[in-house]
Motif scaffolding. Structure first.
Motif: not given
Length: 272
Positions: A189-210
């Motif tokens: 559960a902790r591993r999935v939660a970490e992956l969720q947060l990293l995915t959200a952060a990297v995806g959103l931020i790099t999509d707005v500003d690569p």
């Protein structure tokens, strides 16, 4: 009716209307606002409008400058990175076994998110509630802290996802998280939660500003035993190959467009 109550109701209604106009993208980041135009748009008096604007400024939705007026606040990606970094350090380590009642509530929210997209405001609030539920027993101070971080990310999520389709893997990550909690597998559960947060952060931020230069997220990841490989200039090239220091046998990460967990493949290669 008490005039003070009527005034309070008018302020609350005006605040909610303006907040929705900003979150829904009707009022855009950087757009200059005049009280006259807003009063006509909302059919509201100047006094509740001024008070509602003061509330929105305190919440970070608008900014005001002398001799210039009021402007819709921009999307601050540096702040977003810091918020995700704080959640990465706080939320996964605090996960504990959850009750059947909590699991049932989470399952109902997950099902609703997948089958009833609904209004943007409802979807994003339900998504936040889904991730706040496991921390209900963590104590009121920690609950307020984590909830406050999500609340500050809410505007960015609403604005970002109003303009694109929500990726399926967001819902797949929710399902994987819930499945791990149901099986009382807190490491997974902790591993999935970490992956969720990293995915959200990297995806959103790099999509707005690569070309966004990351700092806090990489440091927070390192503190959690996760290697987030930055380029020489501090940017990230997606999909990012992320490595956890601790292998997790039997764990199959959810595939997404932004973060790839290569921990298992590294372990398999070394064993071979």
């Amino acid at each position: 009716m008490d005039t003070s109550r009527r005034a309070g109701d008018a302020v609350a209604q005006t605040h909610e209307q303006l907040r929705e106009l900003i979150l829904g993208g009707r009022l855009l980041p950087g757009q200059r606002l005049t009280q006259r135009e807003l009063a006509e748009l909302l059919d509201v008096g100047r006094t509740p409008l001024r008070e509602a604007l003061r509330m929105l400024e305190a919440e970070g939705f608008v900014t005001s400058r002398a001799n210039y007026g009021i402007t819709v606040a921009g999307l601050d990606l540096d702040e977003a990175e810091e918020l995700y970094s704080a959640l990465l350090l706080l939320q996964p380590p605090l996960l504990r076994p959850v009750s059947e009642a909590t699991l049932e509530r989470m399952a109902a929210l997950a099902e609703g998110l997948r089958t009833r997209p609904g209004q943007p405001r409802d979807f994003h609030q339900d998504h936040i509630d889904f991730h706040l539920l496991p921390g209900e027993d963590g104590g009121p101070t920690l609950q307020r802290l984590v909830s406050g971080l999500y609340e500050r990310l809410y505007r960015l999520h609403r604005f970002y996802y109003n303009r694109k389709k929500l990726p399926e893997y967001v819902l797949d990550l929710n399902d994987a998280f819930l499945a791990a909690l149901r099986e009382s597998d807190l490491r997974r559960a902790r591993r999935v939660a970490e992956l969720q947060l990293l995915t959200a952060a990297v995806g959103l931020i790099t999509d707005v500003d690569p070309w966004h230069r990351f700092g806090p997220l990489a440091r927070a990841a390192a503190g959690a035993g996760i290697e987030l490989p930055l380029t020489g200039d501090g940017t990230l090239v997606t999909p990012v190959e992320v490595r956890w220091a601790e292998p997790l046998p039997g764990y199959t990460p959810v595939i997404n467009d932004h973060v790839v967990d290569v921990t298992a493949s590294d372990r398999a290669a070394s064993d071979a």
